[in-house]
Design an enzyme around this catalytic site. Structure first.
Site: not given
Length: 251
Positions: A156, A142
């Protein structure tokens, strides 16, 4: 025929990757957790293009179930493709929870850790005996681990950053078998992640678009096509790379 396993392929990037991979003549074993209907839609999309796909359930947060999943994969490989190995693994399945650092609970941390880092780590380890030499692994990371630093994504982003590092180590250790390992880091992409966050909070979209050089949100096919390409011979000299696919976010 080559075979690829794509985790979390009932929607979004995983679904697109499965379809795009199948269009390159590769059979697909795809996984889902709760969204069985979405997984069957992916299978139908692959079959409508003339490909072959099988959907299997998998809870990436429960590593104790991985040996049974490996057995299920072995059965599918044997029954559908008359093979005892597969060629490619796409670690795509994920989860997201938004919470500021000071509000993040240990339970939320552990949940994301199990799905985003421990899951791909031990699933890959469990499936490794079935992975053919000369194959490829693609991990979905990501931009939250690199170029995008937004409040609420500390866990995250940290776990995805760990997956970037793991990608390099796997590329090193598996190179003796000719297995390439890369990761793909999507930018802001229109998926169901975060409980359909873009549908629930459309007001964030204009700001993200304004910071993206190519002037729009990413779509699942933007990412899925790159994943599929990384499995093919055209990128056969690429390994240990984290490839940002963001339309030029924050340029």
């Amino acid at each position: 025929m080559q075979i690829a396993i794509v985790t979390g392929a009932s929607s979004g990037i995983g679904q697109s990757a499965a379809v795009q991979i199948a269009r390159r003549g590769i059979g697909v074993v795809l996984t889902y957790q709760g969204n069985r209907s979405g997984a069957l839609e992916t299978v139908a999309a692959v079959e409508s293009d003339g490909g072959t796909a099988v959907a299997l359930p998998l809870d990436l947060g429960r590593s104790e179930t991985f040996p049974a999943f490996r057995d299920a994969v072995a059965g599918v490989l044997r029954d559908v493709w008359q093979r005892d190995t597969f060629d490619h693994l796409v670690n795509n399945a994920g989860a997201s929870r938004i919470a500021l650092f000071e509000e993040t609970t240990e339970d939320a941390f552990d949940t994301l850790m199990r799905v985003l880092l421990k899951g791909p780590y031990f699933l890959t380890q469990t499936l490794l005996p079935l992975l053919a030499d000369g194959g490829a692994i693609v991990n979905i990371t990501s931009g939250a681990a690199t170029t995008v630093t937004e409040p609420g994504y500390s866990v995250y982003g940290a776990m995805k950053g760990g997956l970037v590092v793991l990608t390099r180590y796997l590329a090193k250790e598996l190179s003796s078998r000719g297995i390439r390992v890369n990761s793909v880091a999507p930018g802001a992409t229109r998926t169901r992640l975060g409980d359909n966050a873009f549908e629930r909070y459309p007001e964030v979209i204009p700001g993200l678009v304004a910071r993206t050089a190519l002037g729009r949100l990413g779509e699942p096919d933007d990412i899925g096509s790159v994943v599929a390409s990384l499995l093919g011979p055209d990128l056969g000299w690429v390994t240990a790379q984290d490839i940002e696919v963001s339309g030029g976010y924050a340029l």
